[in-house]
Write a protein that holds these residues in place. Sequence first.
Motif, short mmCIF file in Angstrom:
data_model
loop_
_atom_site.label_atom_id
_atom_site.label_comp_id
_atom_site.label_asym_id
_atom_site.label_seq_id
_atom_site.Cartn_x
_atom_site.Cartn_y
_atom_site.Cartn_z
N GLN A 11 1.86 3.97 -3.36
CA GLN A 11 1.31 5.32 -3.27
C GLN A 11 2.37 6.41 -3.14
O GLN A 11 2.02 7.59 -3.08
N SER B 173 -4.02 -6.19 -2.14
CA SER B 173 -3.69 -4.84 -1.70
C SER B 173 -3.93 -3.82 -2.81
O SER B 173 -4.54 -2.76 -2.58
N SER B 174 -3.48 -4.14 -4.01
CA SER B 174 -3.66 -3.22 -5.14
C SER B 174 -5.13 -3.01 -5.45
O SER B 174 -5.58 -1.88 -5.68
N ALA C 260 -6.81 -1.05 -2.42
CA ALA C 260 -6.36 0.35 -2.40
C ALA C 260 -6.98 1.12 -3.56
O ALA C 260 -7.44 2.26 -3.40
N VAL D 170 0.84 -1.20 0.00
CA VAL D 170 0.00 0.00 0.00
C VAL D 170 0.87 1.25 0.00
O VAL D 170 0.65 2.19 -0.78
N VAL E 89 -5.16 1.49 6.81
CA VAL E 89 -4.24 0.35 6.82
C VAL E 89 -3.61 0.19 8.21
O VAL E 89 -3.44 -0.93 8.70
#
Length: 658
Positions: free
Chosen positions: A272, A410-411, A414, A268, A431
């Motif tokens: 980002q 996660s991708s 998110a 995450v 998170v």
Amino acid sequence: MSSPATTSAGVPTASTGHVSPSAHDGSQFALLTQRRFGPFFWVQFFGAGNDNVFKFAFTVLVTYQLQVSWLPPAMAGLVIGALFIFPYLIFSATSGQLADKYPKEVLIRFVKNLEIAIMLLAGWGFMQQNVPVLLGCVFLMGLHSTLFGPVKFAYLPQHLSERELTGGNGMVEMGTFVAILLGNVAGGLLIAMPLVGPTYVAVACLLLAVIGRALAQAVPVSPATDPQLQINWNPVTETWRNLKLAHGNTVVFRSLLGISWMWFFGAVFLSQFPSFARDVLHGNEQVASLLLVVFSIGIGIGALLCEMLSRRHVEIGLVPLGAIGMSVFSIDLYFASHSLPPSTIALTLGQFMAEAAHWRVLVDLALLSLFAGIYSVPMYALIQMRSQPTHRARIIAANNILNALFMIGSSVLAGALLGAGVSIPQLFLLVGLANAVVAFYIFMLVPEYLLRFVAWIASRFVYRFDVKGDLNIPTEGAAVLACNHVSFVDAVLLMAASPRPIRFLMDHRIFKVPVLGGLFKLAKAIPVAPQKEDPAAYEAAFAAAAQVLREGDLLGIFPEGGITRDGTLQPFKGGIAKILAQAQADGVSVSVIPMALTNLWGSYFSRVELAGGEPTAMVKPFRRGVFSRVGLNVGEPVRVEAVTPESLRERVAGLLGY
């Protein structure tokens, strides 16, 4: 694994995964000078670096330099990342089997040969600026890493002792993240060179692959752990089989989930950084790179700290500490992001660093990544130590599969949250909160993590705990640990000294003590009552103790039968003889380890006579001050045949200095 067989220098021979005590000397950095670790470390370092030189240079090429209609710049990083990770999903199961069936040094050299071939093709692709060929090479480098992963983590316990596993894993984790960082920096700098950038990247990637292959030649012989294994080439059925294999050991499987969650957590943040730097921190590309540098250095420092914090044991008590830090500093990162000065321009690195508010962001990022390193290293070491050697690589393969699934998840999650209007700082907050919930859930499912954390805290922040002779505590096989009984926390301190879980046989009355009673129930301690008081409970306790030894675990007992009332060593009762007689009747090979806790009498948790009254514990907390020194002396193992309550008491008395 087989019995120790070492050279005169204490280095393991090809037939064993053990090392002699002489190999324990020095810090984890001393391993770099030894053939059993040094060449392997640099092979994985250059391999990880090459992966990232190649991937980042390719990403920059298609993002800034080439115009590819079917691969828009906004999608390039996502596509390259997905292609690289896809082989982990479909080939991890097969690579785990190969790593168990064949010698690991053979597989390492094969993988490095494959890397040279891939880099030759990739070099041509760079010079021709052929995007389809380079995308194919991304997939092949993912395959290369998939094949190497199980070998990498199964290699370490074959050449390092239990006392070296944490340090060795810390070095590998640190090396991996430093290599990733340097690879990204080098890839970006080389591809940015006008006219010659692609050529320089091609040469650099090939050179790194050749260096890795040369170093692989020095990796020592590492025999196959299951040479008779029949390879199942069906990735679907073998993946399912590997996950079931891992699930068979509860502690190992839930540790796999814990590591996969760490990759979810880290993915995450890593994904980002560019947007966080641009949209929240108002910085340019240099600021985004700084975030990656800080994150990578934090992980590396955390990984290296594990050996010092664990006193060179596999100390899973550090995992809750890491989880707490990950949550605290990711949550604080959210608040730090809301106190930033406004900016209408993209800040350069110098302008960004000139603002004091930005330093809080960097500190939060550094500390959350540092604690992520502390969180992950003991888990890797635990999996290596607790997995059966014959299928250790397949367990690691199952971990790689789970890691890939969690990173993909996660991708997706998110992306969905950001698409729903959640800001990047809010995503970090969510998170961090989720990490606290997940960590608590894992620690309740596997209380050993929480118990070891309590023991770690007690042995470092309540007492200054010094252990002598800890090499006498066996890292495998059944053993009875026999110790004097001085306080209500004796069992907690023995937990801190042991590299393995201990099942304690304890007076049933101690389970009524607030907090400590709950702690010992979590530890699955076995309550024992006097035979005259409760014959059924007495027999049940000894039956449970016999089962602990039959399962090859450690049994902790306090042969005095209760906490000393005057600080002196009391006579040993006959329970120890009953336990050992049953073990002999069961045909169990058991060693007896005498132990002596020192300087604990008179501390808060021990009984002490105050004002002439009845000896009382847990009154006047600071009567011995803070961080009072206590110790544990561990004697050499004693043959079962030579043990009687009287002779064992003499040995413990000798360890006390009587």
